[in-house]
Design a protein around this motif. Structure first.
Motif: not given
Length: 267
Positions: A130, A133, A139-140, A145, A149, A160-162, A164, A183, A187
């Motif tokens: 992850t 953020p 966001g992405k 991000v 990658r 993969r998790v995000m 928030a 989460l 996730f």
């Protein structure tokens, strides 16, 4: 190290030397450096900086098991140092630098390709990945991000998790909190019982990255590793100034960011 990876390592080393060697230098561990974030502690016998010492005292094993900054940023110098310029321009919302972004992405890619086994030897391979953020761009579409990658996964399957940001992030003041990230249940199920790699661009106080670790471990992650491009040093801090002013060697991708004696790249 396989022949193809050895060839890549040599090429990556030469390329990064030519592109960032005049502004970046490797982080260092050992006497006088924080064993967590690699910042100067001010005394050779002191193993933790003040920030990391307080965080570990309060949160114990819920902070990250391993923190890996790749390079130092020489912050708040006058005139501004190129290292500060590069890490700030890569994510500028007004005029982002694709050149800076590409170099930081390649640093992440090279470090995980060459030294991924060193991380695995220290804390095990990561199962989930992850990123930390942004409050303003959560966001992405945030450039961090793209850093995530470019992590080299060594042919492994990595989920993969995000994370928030919650409304409590408005009260964040550079110190870890358990309630600024969240989460989703989906996730949370992914990270339970797993080793999570958290990618970030810059470590200043470690507050956000360690807040991410607190959230992940509350969800059941067994281990958390934080990988960030830069450890920000401040010219305003007395213990940082000697390192900022010193003539450090240019960034070398072959130097292991995990620590002395940990490198498997030459094997």
């Amino acid at each position: 190290m396989t022949g193809s990876l050895q060839q890549f390592a040599g090429q990556a080393r030469a390329y990064l030397f030519s592109q960032v060697g005049d502004c970046f230098t490797n982080t260092a561990r050992g006497p006088g450096r924080c064993s967590v974030c690699t910042s100067p502690t001010g005394f050779e016998h002191v193993q933790l900086c003040g920030q990391c010492s307080r965080q570990r005292s309060e949160f114990g094993d819920d902070v990250a098991d391993l923190v890996i900054p790749l390079t130092y940023v020489r912050g708040y110098m006058s005139p501004q140092h190129q290292s500060q310029h590069m890490v700030q321009r890569y994510k500028s919302p007004v005029q982002p630098s694709e050149w800076s972004a590409g170099l930081l992405q390649f640093m992440i890619n090279a470090a995980t390709a060459i030294h991924g086994p060193c991380i695995a030897a220290a804390v095990g391979w990561w199962d989930v990945m992850t990123f930390v953020p942004s409050e303003r761009r959560p966001g992405k579409d945030h450039p961090v991000v793209e850093l995530a990658r470019h992590v080299f996964e060594h042919g492994r399957s990595v989920d993969r998790v995000m994370l928030a940001p919650t409304e409590n992030i408005a009260h964040f003041n550079r110190y870890p909190r358990r309630d600024i990230f969240a989460l989703t249940p989906e996730f949370a199920a992914v990270v339970r019982g797993k080793h999570v790699l958290v990618v970030d661009d810059t470590w200043v106080s470690g507050g956000k990255a360690q807040s991410a670790s607190l959230t992940l471990k509350a969800a059941g992650a067994t281990r958390v590793t934080v990988l960030c491009v830069a450890r920000w040093l401040s010219y305003k801090w007395d213990e940082h100034r000697p390192v900022i002013e010193s003539k450090l060697p240019p960034y070398d991708a072959m130097i292991c960011p995990v620590g002395p004696g940990a490198c498997l790249a030459s094997l």
